[in-house]
Design a protein around this motif. Structure first.
Motif, PDB file in Angstrom:
ATOM      1  N   PRO A  67       0.840  -1.204   0.000  1.00  0.00           N
ATOM      2  CA  PRO A  67       0.000   0.000   0.000  1.00  0.00           C
ATOM      3  C   PRO A  67       0.869   1.246   0.000  1.00  0.00           C
ATOM      4  O   PRO A  67       1.871   1.323   0.714  1.00  0.00           O
ATOM      5  N   VAL A  68       0.503   2.208  -0.805  1.00  0.00           N
ATOM      6  CA  VAL A  68       1.292   3.428  -0.945  1.00  0.00           C
ATOM      7  C   VAL A  68       0.710   4.509  -0.053  1.00  0.00           C
ATOM      8  O   VAL A  68      -0.480   4.838  -0.141  1.00  0.00           O
ATOM      9  N   GLY A  69       1.512   5.051   0.830  1.00  0.00           N
ATOM     10  CA  GLY A  69       1.058   6.081   1.752  1.00  0.00           C
ATOM     11  C   GLY A  69       1.932   6.129   2.984  1.00  0.00           C
ATOM     12  O   GLY A  69       2.974   5.465   3.062  1.00  0.00           O
ATOM     13  N   LEU A  70       1.506   6.888   3.963  1.00  0.00           N
ATOM     14  CA  LEU A  70       2.278   7.067   5.191  1.00  0.00           C
ATOM     15  C   LEU A  70       1.960   5.924   6.154  1.00  0.00           C
ATOM     16  O   LEU A  70       1.345   6.118   7.207  1.00  0.00           O
ATOM     17  N   PHE A  71       2.396   4.718   5.778  1.00  0.00           N
ATOM     18  CA  PHE A  71       2.143   3.525   6.578  1.00  0.00           C
ATOM     19  C   PHE A  71       3.456   2.985   7.141  1.00  0.00           C
ATOM     20  O   PHE A  71       4.533   3.234   6.592  1.00  0.00           O
ATOM     21  N   LYS A  72       3.334   2.214   8.206  1.00  0.00           N
ATOM     22  CA  LYS A  72       4.508   1.601   8.800  1.00  0.00           C
ATOM     23  C   LYS A  72       5.106   0.574   7.847  1.00  0.00           C
ATOM     24  O   LYS A  72       4.394  -0.220   7.249  1.00  0.00           O
ATOM     25  N   ASN A  73       6.422   0.607   7.734  1.00  0.00           N
ATOM     26  CA  ASN A  73       7.148  -0.378   6.943  1.00  0.00           C
ATOM     27  C   ASN A  73       8.105  -1.103   7.879  1.00  0.00           C
ATOM     28  O   ASN A  73       8.846  -0.469   8.630  1.00  0.00           O
ATOM     29  N   VAL A  74       8.081  -2.417   7.860  1.00  0.00           N
ATOM     30  CA  VAL A  74       8.881  -3.212   8.796  1.00  0.00           C
ATOM     31  C   VAL A  74      10.368  -2.902   8.621  1.00  0.00           C
ATOM     32  O   VAL A  74      10.868  -2.802   7.502  1.00  0.00           O
ATOM     33  N   PHE A  99      -5.231   1.023   6.760  1.00  0.00           N
ATOM     34  CA  PHE A  99      -6.485   0.867   6.025  1.00  0.00           C
ATOM     35  C   PHE A  99      -6.250   1.170   4.548  1.00  0.00           C
ATOM     36  O   PHE A  99      -5.623   2.183   4.196  1.00  0.00           O
ATOM     37  N   ARG A 100      -6.777   0.302   3.702  1.00  0.00           N
ATOM     38  CA  ARG A 100      -6.613   0.490   2.266  1.00  0.00           C
ATOM     39  C   ARG A 100      -7.256   1.789   1.775  1.00  0.00           C
ATOM     40  O   ARG A 100      -6.780   2.396   0.811  1.00  0.00           O
ATOM     41  N   ASP A 120      -7.104   4.587   3.042  1.00  0.00           N
ATOM     42  CA  ASP A 120      -6.204   5.715   3.259  1.00  0.00           C
ATOM     43  C   ASP A 120      -5.002   5.687   2.323  1.00  0.00           C
ATOM     44  O   ASP A 120      -4.190   6.614   2.333  1.00  0.00           O
ATOM     45  N   ALA A 121      -4.875   4.625   1.535  1.00  0.00           N
ATOM     46  CA  ALA A 121      -3.716   4.490   0.645  1.00  0.00           C
ATOM     47  C   ALA A 121      -3.942   5.265  -0.647  1.00  0.00           C
ATOM     48  O   ALA A 121      -5.066   5.459  -1.104  1.00  0.00           O
ATOM     49  N   ASP A 122      -2.853   5.712  -1.238  1.00  0.00           N
ATOM     50  CA  ASP A 122      -2.903   6.397  -2.523  1.00  0.00           C
ATOM     51  C   ASP A 122      -2.905   5.414  -3.686  1.00  0.00           C
ATOM     52  O   ASP A 122      -2.880   5.825  -4.844  1.00  0.00           O
ATOM     53  N   GLY A 123      -2.914   4.154  -3.369  1.00  0.00           N
ATOM     54  CA  GLY A 123      -2.910   3.114  -4.384  1.00  0.00           C
ATOM     55  C   GLY A 123      -2.202   1.882  -3.868  1.00  0.00           C
ATOM     56  O   GLY A 123      -1.654   1.871  -2.763  1.00  0.00           O
ATOM     57  N   LEU A 124      -2.230   0.829  -4.663  1.00  0.00           N
ATOM     58  CA  LEU A 124      -1.563  -0.415  -4.310  1.00  0.00           C
ATOM     59  C   LEU A 124      -0.483  -0.685  -5.354  1.00  0.00           C
ATOM     60  O   LEU A 124      -0.778  -0.837  -6.538  1.00  0.00           O
TER      61      LEU A 124
END
Length: 296
Positions: A87-94, A110-111, A113-117
């Motif tokens: 998911p593209v956006g300000l999400f946590k990345n491991v 949440f999908r 809130d994503a700018d795309g996949l």
């Protein structure tokens, strides 16, 4: 005691159970006794394999033999697969990075809130030890997989091996390039006709995708390169991919494919019948060759 031999109960819960049985003991004592008996909190360990096909080893040997033959002849050997969708956006990345303060990201992935996949399709050139990634934003379909192969040919293939009339593709059994995906074979036929090349495909057995070179020579390095960094946009992902170095020292190449590839597109009977396919006599379910209808 037998019911508590394997438990995920906390030390506080264990102490409470013992005290209810009349045993006066503290948390530190319980912890010390557990360690003395080699008990600790453990995660599940993936080590039990599923049932393997008796033909599994034979397919690995065949893949090795075909690779050697193609590499000796100077023909392309391409390991292909789709990396995990992101998911593209300000999400946590491991992962972790050196920073003075932690990066603040969204508390839920949440999908909506994503700018795309992002759908990264990887192509690893085994002979030249170089990586090429097509970053899609639609679906992992056969049309997208073959479009990625076309992009590789335009960007690198026709310059590096312009006279190669044969390709070898190493792929998994599932996904857009699955062994039983008729649309994949129809798309490969179009590619073979357009480029006048003969394409041989060898599939890894089910459950053996981790041995596909693209997984541990390309995808793992990309994951290490962007570990702990939020994938805030598609240009950011392209930058991380292009900054990834292979074991050979070469940087990975990457392009964007913004086109839409709809799911559920099934080839017609006429398209299936038009495939010029030669199924191998040994393990035909995992190996076949598709040739062009006309040559120059």
């Amino acid at each position: 005691m037998a019911t508590l031999r394997w438990t995920h109960a906390s030390l506080r819960t264990l102490v409470g159970e013992l005290r209810r049985k009349g045993i006066r003991v503290g948390r530190s004592t319980v912890q010390r006794l557990l360690r003395a008996r080699r008990y600790s909190l453990r995660v599940n360990q993936k080590c039990i394999g599923g049932p393997h096909s008796p033909e599994r080893d034979a397919q690995f040997r065949r893949i090795h033999a075909w690779q050697r033959h193609f590499l000796h002849a100077g023909w392309p050997v391409l390991s292909i697969d789709t990396k995990k969708k992101e998911p593209v956006g300000l999400f946590k990345n491991v992962g972790r990075t050196y920073r003075r303060h932690p990066r603040r990201v969204r508390d839920h992935d949440f999908r909506r809130d994503a700018d795309g996949l992002a759908v990264p399709y990887g192509i690893y050139d085994v002979g030249r030890r170089s990586g090429f990634v097509v970053l899609g934003r639609s679906h992992d379909t056969a049309a997208f997989a073959v479009a990625a192969l076309r992009a590789w040919w335009r960007a690198q293939g026709r310059r590096r091996c312009p006279h190669a009339r044969r390709w070898l593709l190493l792929a998994d059994c599932g996904g857009g390039n699955g062994s039983r995906n008729a649309a994949w074979k129809v798309q490969l036929q179009r590619l073979a006709d357009d480029l006048r090349v003969t394409i041989t495909v060898l599939h890894y057995p089910a459950g053996a995708s981790k041995w596909n070179p693209v997984e541990h020579r390309l995808f793992s390095r990309i994951s290490e390169n962007w570990a702990g960094r939020p994938l805030i946009s598609f240009p950011t992902m392209l930058q991380y991919i292009r900054g990834t170095r292979m074991a050979s020292g070469r940087r990975c190449s990457a392009v964007m494919d913004p086109r839409h590839y709809p799911k559920g597109v099934k080839p017609t009977k006429e398209q299936r019948a038009a495939i010029k396919i030669y199924e191998h006599t040994t393990l035909p379910k995992w190996g076949y060759t598709i040739g062009p209808h006309h040559r120059n």
